[in-house]
Write an enzyme that holds these catalytic residues in place. Structure first.
Site, PDB file in Angstrom:
ATOM      1  N   GLY A 175       4.721  -1.430   2.380  1.00  0.00           N
ATOM      2  CA  GLY A 175       4.128  -0.122   2.116  1.00  0.00           C
ATOM      3  C   GLY A 175       4.928   0.901   2.138  1.00  0.00           C
ATOM      4  O   GLY A 175       6.158   1.050   2.863  1.00  0.00           O
ATOM      5  N   HIS A 225       0.783  -1.210   0.058  1.00  0.00           N
ATOM      6  CA  HIS A 225       0.115   0.045  -0.032  1.00  0.00           C
ATOM      7  C   HIS A 225       0.883   1.114  -0.144  1.00  0.00           C
ATOM      8  O   HIS A 225       2.012   1.316   0.496  1.00  0.00           O
ATOM      9  CB  HIS A 225      -0.979   0.019   1.144  1.00  0.00           C
ATOM     10  CG  HIS A 225      -0.239   0.046   2.498  1.00  0.00           C
ATOM     11  ND1 HIS A 225       0.322   1.207   3.146  1.00  0.00           N
ATOM     12  CD2 HIS A 225       0.193  -1.192   3.254  1.00  0.00           C
ATOM     13  CE1 HIS A 225       0.916   0.870   4.420  1.00  0.00           C
ATOM     14  NE2 HIS A 225       0.666  -0.547   4.359  1.00  0.00           N
ATOM     15  N   ASP A 226       0.410   2.286  -0.717  1.00  0.00           N
ATOM     16  CA  ASP A 226       0.928   3.695  -0.792  1.00  0.00           C
ATOM     17  C   ASP A 226       2.429   3.734  -1.376  1.00  0.00           C
ATOM     18  O   ASP A 226       2.958   4.597  -1.330  1.00  0.00           O
ATOM     19  CB  ASP A 226       1.070   4.336   0.680  1.00  0.00           C
ATOM     20  CG  ASP A 226      -0.310   4.303   1.293  1.00  0.00           C
ATOM     21  OD1 ASP A 226      -1.149   4.878   0.922  1.00  0.00           O
ATOM     22  OD2 ASP A 226      -0.395   3.566   2.292  1.00  0.00           O
TER      23      ASP A 226
END
Length: 255
Positions: A137, A119-120
């Site tokens: 992440g 994520h991100d």
């Protein structure tokens, strides 16, 4: 163009020439650009935007909820540019509201089999992630980054443009632009000179970067001293980009 066994949500937006293979599932809030080919047994969950000429092979999972335990179902996104190739078993997760709310991937990237992008993450253009590379992440990759197979990158690490990691590297700190790293833990192993030549860097720039690398890694200077020295010696864009990739480090650079 859409196989009879594929499931495509009515709210998904697919360009007219997109191909979708057997048993693939495309959920709501998914946009797929023209010329894209989605293979069999692919799952794409939104909100996700895939650019033109995206090629996804079987068993990939794109735009799924992230694995961060803080994630509570917020409508975060995955956004990809054009001409990306996503091979078998790749997993690309959406962002979190604790960071950018979006996982962002540029154009012309190759994700080989079983790569994971957490994520991100922010990935530039023209990157190659070999088989089973794992990005935690919040990882940032610069343009033309190459990461060898079975390597793992710690969360929040930055990996500079035109840098290269050998296979099996464990990367827990930031990697400056233009260098090669390898090992567990990863260590610096010189300038990525061959890669720079292939991408059109001239002799002057490569010589200046080689000297700048030695100032950081070989002369016993502090990082600040090395940065000041290289900038006094070379008024070149490539050297400034190398210096900037070191200055922006928040985790400390690989030495």
């Amino acid at each position: 163009m859409i196989h009879s066994t594929a499931l495509v949500d009515p709210s998904a937006s697919l360009a007219g020439d997109v191909e979708v293979g057997p048993f693939s599932v495309i959920g709501p809030d998914v946009t797929i650009g023209p010329g894209s080919v989605i293979g069999p047994h692919v799952v794409i969950k939104g909100p996700t935007v895939l650019g033109a000429r995206t090629r996804i092979f079987q068993f990939a999972s794109v735009g799924e909820n992230c694995q961060d335990k803080k994630y509570a179902g917020e409508p975060t996104r995955l956004v990809m540019g054009d001409d990306n190739v996503i091979r078998e078993g790749v997993t690309l997760h959406r962002g979190t509201v604790q960071d950018r709310g979006e996982t962002t991937i540029g154009s012309r990237n190759l994700f080989m089999a079983y790569v994971h992008v957490g994520h991100d993450c922010v990935i530039g253009d023209d990157c190659i992630l070999a088989n089973q590379v794992t990005l935690a992440g919040h990882v940032h990759l610069g343009n033309f980054a190459i990461i060898g197979g079975l390597s793992a990158v710690h969360q929040f690490c930055h990996f500079g443009e035109h840098a290269m990691a050998g296979g099996g590297s464990i990367i827990t700190k930031d990697t400056p632009a233009f260098i090669m790293i390898n090992g567990n833990p990863a260590q610096a192993h010189g300038l990525n000179a061959v890669g720079l030549k292939r991408r059109g860097f001239d002799r002057e720039a490569i010589k200046a970067l080689t000297d700048s690398y030695k100032l950081i890694y070989r002369q016993g200077l502090t990082v600040d001293q090395a940065l000041v020295t290289m900038r006094k010696r070379y008024a070149l864009d490539a050297v400034e980009r190398f210096a900037a990739s070191i200055e922006c480090s928040t985790r400390g650079i690989i030495r």
